[in-house]
Write an enzyme that holds these catalytic residues in place. Structure first.
Site, mmCIF file in Angstrom:
data_model
loop_
_atom_site.group_PDB
_atom_site.id
_atom_site.type_symbol
_atom_site.label_atom_id
_atom_site.label_comp_id
_atom_site.label_asym_id
_atom_site.label_seq_id
_atom_site.Cartn_x
_atom_site.Cartn_y
_atom_site.Cartn_z
ATOM 1 C CG ASP A 1 -1.822 1.111 1.401
ATOM 2 O OD1 ASP A 1 -1.681 2.108 0.661
ATOM 3 O OD2 ASP A 1 -2.708 1.010 2.259
ATOM 4 C CB ILE A 2 1.414 3.928 -2.490
ATOM 5 C CG1 ILE A 2 2.658 4.723 -2.888
ATOM 6 C CG2 ILE A 2 0.154 4.790 -2.496
ATOM 7 C CD1 ILE A 2 2.706 5.117 -4.342
ATOM 8 C CB VAL B 1 -3.853 4.457 -5.588
ATOM 9 C CG1 VAL B 1 -3.708 5.333 -6.798
ATOM 10 C CG2 VAL B 1 -2.697 4.637 -4.640
ATOM 11 C CG ASP B 2 -7.420 10.330 -6.167
ATOM 12 O OD1 ASP B 2 -6.822 10.999 -5.303
ATOM 13 O OD2 ASP B 2 -8.143 10.845 -7.052
ATOM 14 N N GLY C 1 -5.584 0.738 -13.159
ATOM 15 C CA GLY C 1 -6.786 0.315 -12.429
ATOM 16 C C GLY C 1 -8.020 0.779 -13.175
ATOM 17 C CE1 TYR D 1 -9.655 7.695 -14.949
ATOM 18 C CE2 TYR D 1 -7.465 8.636 -15.159
ATOM 19 C CZ TYR D 1 -8.792 8.777 -14.832
ATOM 20 O OH TYR D 1 -9.271 9.998 -14.392
HETATM 21 N N1 AR6 Z 1 -1.462 1.572 -2.931
HETATM 22 C C1 AR6 Z 1 -0.819 1.320 -4.097
HETATM 23 N N2 AR6 Z 1 -1.467 1.028 -5.243
HETATM 24 C C2 AR6 Z 1 -2.814 0.958 -5.193
HETATM 25 C C3 AR6 Z 1 -3.560 1.212 -4.011
HETATM 26 C C4 AR6 Z 1 -2.829 1.531 -2.841
HETATM 27 N N3 AR6 Z 1 -3.417 1.785 -1.684
HETATM 28 N N4 AR6 Z 1 -4.881 1.072 -4.303
HETATM 29 C C5 AR6 Z 1 -4.962 0.751 -5.616
HETATM 30 N N5 AR6 Z 1 -3.720 0.668 -6.148
HETATM 31 P P1 AR6 Z 1 -6.374 3.325 -9.805
HETATM 32 P P2 AR6 Z 1 -6.049 4.793 -12.338
HETATM 33 C C6 AR6 Z 1 -3.297 0.348 -7.523
HETATM 34 O O1 AR6 Z 1 -7.685 2.779 -10.220
HETATM 35 O O2 AR6 Z 1 -6.211 3.540 -13.116
HETATM 36 C C7 AR6 Z 1 -9.424 7.275 -9.261
HETATM 37 O O3 AR6 Z 1 -10.807 7.318 -9.042
HETATM 38 C C8 AR6 Z 1 -4.239 -0.417 -8.414
HETATM 39 O O4 AR6 Z 1 -4.123 -1.822 -8.171
HETATM 40 O O5 AR6 Z 1 -6.212 3.788 -8.416
HETATM 41 O O6 AR6 Z 1 -4.910 5.704 -12.681
HETATM 42 C C9 AR6 Z 1 -8.868 8.618 -9.688
HETATM 43 O O7 AR6 Z 1 -9.515 9.683 -9.036
HETATM 44 C C10 AR6 Z 1 -3.723 -0.057 -9.790
HETATM 45 O O8 AR6 Z 1 -2.675 -0.943 -10.193
HETATM 46 O O9 AR6 Z 1 -5.912 4.564 -10.743
HETATM 47 C C11 AR6 Z 1 -9.118 8.610 -11.154
HETATM 48 O O10 AR6 Z 1 -10.440 9.009 -11.461
HETATM 49 C C12 AR6 Z 1 -3.130 1.332 -9.615
HETATM 50 O O11 AR6 Z 1 -3.110 1.573 -8.209
HETATM 51 C C13 AR6 Z 1 -8.923 7.161 -11.541
HETATM 52 O O12 AR6 Z 1 -9.170 6.410 -10.357
HETATM 53 C C14 AR6 Z 1 -3.918 2.441 -10.280
HETATM 54 O O13 AR6 Z 1 -5.309 2.188 -10.134
HETATM 55 C C15 AR6 Z 1 -7.511 6.895 -11.959
HETATM 56 O O14 AR6 Z 1 -7.419 5.585 -12.454
#
Ligand code: AR6
Length: 171
Positions: free
Chosen positions: A10-11, A33-34, A119, A121
């Site tokens: 978890d970041i 992650v946001d 994720g 996107y």
């Molecule tokens: N720590 C590290 N990585 C994580 C965590 C965490 N706690 N949680 C998820 N991931 P995503 P995107 C990973 O969907 O695709 C949001 O609503 C996850 O497994 O978080 O860039 C924003 O506001 C994946 O590999 O981001 C935007 O609207 C990676 O993080 C949209 O999602 C990215 O997944 C951005 O979509």
């Protein structure tokens, strides 16, 4: 040459100068992650983000880390995957490059990246991993304060992809 590492986890628990957020153009929070970063940083983070007037896709902006162990959050906006012919790879590379430029401008030494765009996107994970590693390795050839880059992989697919690519020494 800076150290490039892969960890699974978890970041929000990373103790570094900056963690990068996979944000959206509003910078006002979301899922994935946001959402995790905003929950861990506390409500001060969205208040700081409101002052930034959003962020273009492929660009990044920096705030404090507030209640996070990380000192700063760099909010990068990755592209939505639309089949690969809409500039997605350049926009994704730009997220990593702009984040490292901001870190350098602020004299930061350690930075942790999530797997931006892979994720919600929908960016294919293997292609995104190559773009991320290639862009980071190329940036680290230049003069920078950054001495440690950590790819924080939340899911096992990404963890295996990054481990394999970095073991082979390429992106
Ligand atoms: N720590 C590290 N990585 C994580 C965590 C965490 N706690 N949680 C998820 N991931 P995503 P995107 C990973 O969907 O695709 C949001 O609503 C996850 O497994 O978080 O860039 C924003 O506001 C994946 O590999 O981001 C935007 O609207 C990676 O993080 C949209 O999602 C990215 O997944 C951005 O979509």
């Amino acid at each position: 040459m800076a150290q490039v590492e892969v960890v699974r986890g978890d970041i929000t628990s990373q103790v570094v100068d900056a963690i990068v957020n996979a944000a959206n153009t509003s910078l006002l929070g979301g899922g994935g992650v946001d959402g995790a970063i905003h929950r861990a940083a506390g409500p001060e983070l969205v208040m700081a983000c409101r002052q930034l007037n959003g962020c273009a896709t492929g660009d990044a902006k920096i705030t404090s880390g507030f209640r996070l162990p990380a000192k700063h959050v760099i909010h990068a906006v990755g592209p939505v995957w639309r089949g690969g012919r809409h500039g997605e790879s350049d926009l994704l590379a730009s997220c990593y490059k702009r984040s490292l430029e901001l870190a350098t401008d602020h004299g930061l030494t350690s930075i942790a990246f999530p797997n931006i765009s892979t994720g919600i996107y929908g960016y294919p994970k293997a292609e995104a991993a190559r773009v991320a590693i290639r862009t980071v390795q190329s940036f680290l050839q230049a003069q920078t304060s950054v001495g440690q880059v950590i790819f924080v992989c939340f899911d096992s697919d990404n963890y295996e992809l990054y481990t394999d690519l970095l073991t082979q020494g390429l992106g």
